[in-house]
Design a protein around this motif. Sequence first.
Motif, PDB file in Angstrom:
ATOM      1  N   PRO A 141      39.084  52.157  22.279  1.00  0.00           N
ATOM      2  CA  PRO A 141      38.862  51.585  20.940  1.00  0.00           C
ATOM      3  C   PRO A 141      40.070  51.767  20.025  1.00  0.00           C
ATOM      4  O   PRO A 141      40.401  50.874  19.236  1.00  0.00           O
ATOM      5  CB  PRO A 141      37.652  52.365  20.419  1.00  0.00           C
ATOM      6  CG  PRO A 141      36.956  52.864  21.634  1.00  0.00           C
ATOM      7  CD  PRO A 141      38.045  53.152  22.617  1.00  0.00           C
ATOM      8  N   SER A 184      41.384  53.445  11.994  1.00  0.00           N
ATOM      9  CA  SER A 184      40.226  54.333  11.884  1.00  0.00           C
ATOM     10  C   SER A 184      40.435  55.326  10.748  1.00  0.00           C
ATOM     11  O   SER A 184      41.550  55.741  10.464  1.00  0.00           O
ATOM     12  CB  SER A 184      40.022  55.095  13.195  1.00  0.00           C
ATOM     13  OG  SER A 184      39.021  56.085  13.055  1.00  0.00           O
ATOM     14  N   GLY A 240      39.208  49.967  14.497  1.00  0.00           N
ATOM     15  CA  GLY A 240      39.003  50.957  15.541  1.00  0.00           C
ATOM     16  C   GLY A 240      37.613  51.560  15.476  1.00  0.00           C
ATOM     17  O   GLY A 240      36.943  51.746  16.510  1.00  0.00           O
ATOM     18  N   GLY A 298      31.153  45.415  19.390  1.00  0.00           N
ATOM     19  CA  GLY A 298      32.188  46.054  18.596  1.00  0.00           C
ATOM     20  C   GLY A 298      33.390  45.158  18.382  1.00  0.00           C
ATOM     21  O   GLY A 298      34.006  45.183  17.307  1.00  0.00           O
ATOM     22  N   VAL A 343      38.110  58.216  15.782  1.00  0.00           N
ATOM     23  CA  VAL A 343      38.659  57.369  16.847  1.00  0.00           C
ATOM     24  C   VAL A 343      40.144  57.655  17.012  1.00  0.00           C
ATOM     25  O   VAL A 343      40.934  57.469  16.083  1.00  0.00           O
ATOM     26  CB  VAL A 343      38.442  55.870  16.534  1.00  0.00           C
ATOM     27  CG1 VAL A 343      39.109  55.011  17.603  1.00  0.00           C
ATOM     28  CG2 VAL A 343      36.953  55.566  16.467  1.00  0.00           C
ATOM     29  N   LEU A 364      35.106  48.916  16.680  1.00  0.00           N
ATOM     30  CA  LEU A 364      35.143  48.780  18.132  1.00  0.00           C
ATOM     31  C   LEU A 364      34.383  49.908  18.812  1.00  0.00           C
ATOM     32  O   LEU A 364      33.671  49.688  19.799  1.00  0.00           O
ATOM     33  CB  LEU A 364      36.598  48.771  18.610  1.00  0.00           C
ATOM     34  CG  LEU A 364      37.411  47.505  18.308  1.00  0.00           C
ATOM     35  CD1 LEU A 364      38.897  47.772  18.492  1.00  0.00           C
ATOM     36  CD2 LEU A 364      36.964  46.357  19.210  1.00  0.00           C
ATOM     37  N   ALA A 365      34.544  51.121  18.313  1.00  0.00           N
ATOM     38  CA  ALA A 365      33.901  52.277  18.930  1.00  0.00           C
ATOM     39  C   ALA A 365      32.403  52.317  18.652  1.00  0.00           C
ATOM     40  O   ALA A 365      31.603  52.645  19.536  1.00  0.00           O
ATOM     41  CB  ALA A 365      34.558  53.566  18.432  1.00  0.00           C
ATOM     42  N   ASP A 380      33.758  51.611  27.295  1.00  0.00           N
ATOM     43  CA  ASP A 380      34.001  52.303  26.019  1.00  0.00           C
ATOM     44  C   ASP A 380      33.949  51.385  24.814  1.00  0.00           C
ATOM     45  O   ASP A 380      33.779  51.861  23.684  1.00  0.00           O
ATOM     46  CB  ASP A 380      35.375  52.981  26.046  1.00  0.00           C
ATOM     47  CG  ASP A 380      35.438  54.154  27.004  1.00  0.00           C
ATOM     48  OD1 ASP A 380      34.360  54.651  27.397  1.00  0.00           O
ATOM     49  OD2 ASP A 380      36.551  54.571  27.363  1.00  0.00           O
ATOM     50  N   VAL A 381      34.116  50.103  25.048  1.00  0.00           N
ATOM     51  CA  VAL A 381      34.164  49.140  23.933  1.00  0.00           C
ATOM     52  C   VAL A 381      33.134  48.038  24.175  1.00  0.00           C
ATOM     53  O   VAL A 381      33.342  47.159  25.026  1.00  0.00           O
ATOM     54  CB  VAL A 381      35.564  48.515  23.795  1.00  0.00           C
ATOM     55  CG1 VAL A 381      35.591  47.530  22.621  1.00  0.00           C
ATOM     56  CG2 VAL A 381      36.623  49.597  23.609  1.00  0.00           C
TER      57      VAL A 381
END
Length: 273
Positions: free
Chosen positions: A73, A63, A235, A164, A67, A238-239, A159-160
């Motif tokens: 993530p 990231s 990262g 993502g 993140v 993913l987030a 969260d993911v």
Amino acid sequence: MNSRWPLLWLALHRRRRMLVALVIGMAVFEALIVVVANTIPPGQLFSGRGKGTPSAFRAFSGSTGDVSIASYPGLLGAGLVHPFWIAMQLTAIGALAAAAVAADVESGTIELLIVRPVSRNRLLAERTVALGLAALALNAAATLTVATGVALSPDIHRDVPLSGVFAAGVMGCGFALCLMGPALAVSAWGRRRAQVIGATIAIGAVGFAVNFIALAWPKAAPLRFISPFHYYTPGDALAQGHVLWPQLGVLVGVGVLGLVAAHALLMRRDLSP
């Protein structure tokens, strides 16, 4: 052996055991990361849930933004920029890129290819496709493994998003292309396998170190722009749940420029050993 694209299939056949081992290793490693994330919440692995953690830790979570590695993530992103992940990518790309041209020049077998009705364009094209398929297989193994883990874990899935995960996979393919282009250009220009492998390591492993130093040391911050890991940020993907198109554009652009350079160099060089 398929007779339609013999150079492509021969390149994959010669390294089939290595590629199978790398794909299995990639899947097992990413499964381990998912198991760790599902078993031990990231906030327990990293105290304070990332608050006050050094900015350089963003390099380990893939990231350049907000993140934290102390998040789902960030932890899954760490599995996609881990030195083990990098090493497997470099192994496949370095081996197949070196075999594209430089290895045949070094061993003297390039003359056996050129005297046959095989053009330089076809030689480069088929071996580039072989390299691309190998890189795609590695990134697909990582992406599908993480996607399966996320889908089976409600805590992580909150969260993911799966979008993502696949966005991070697309970013991984862009990163592979960013390495492939320059590596093939060195292979088209060089006469030794070591030259190609060295260039691949310089872009990948050294690139990660440069990005880490740039994040850790403010005076070196401008150096981050020359590292592919400034643009390869799984990262963040993913987030956010989508492909980061500007960063992907830079990765793909570098790869395409490398492929263009490889073609130009191969067309003009002397292929005699």
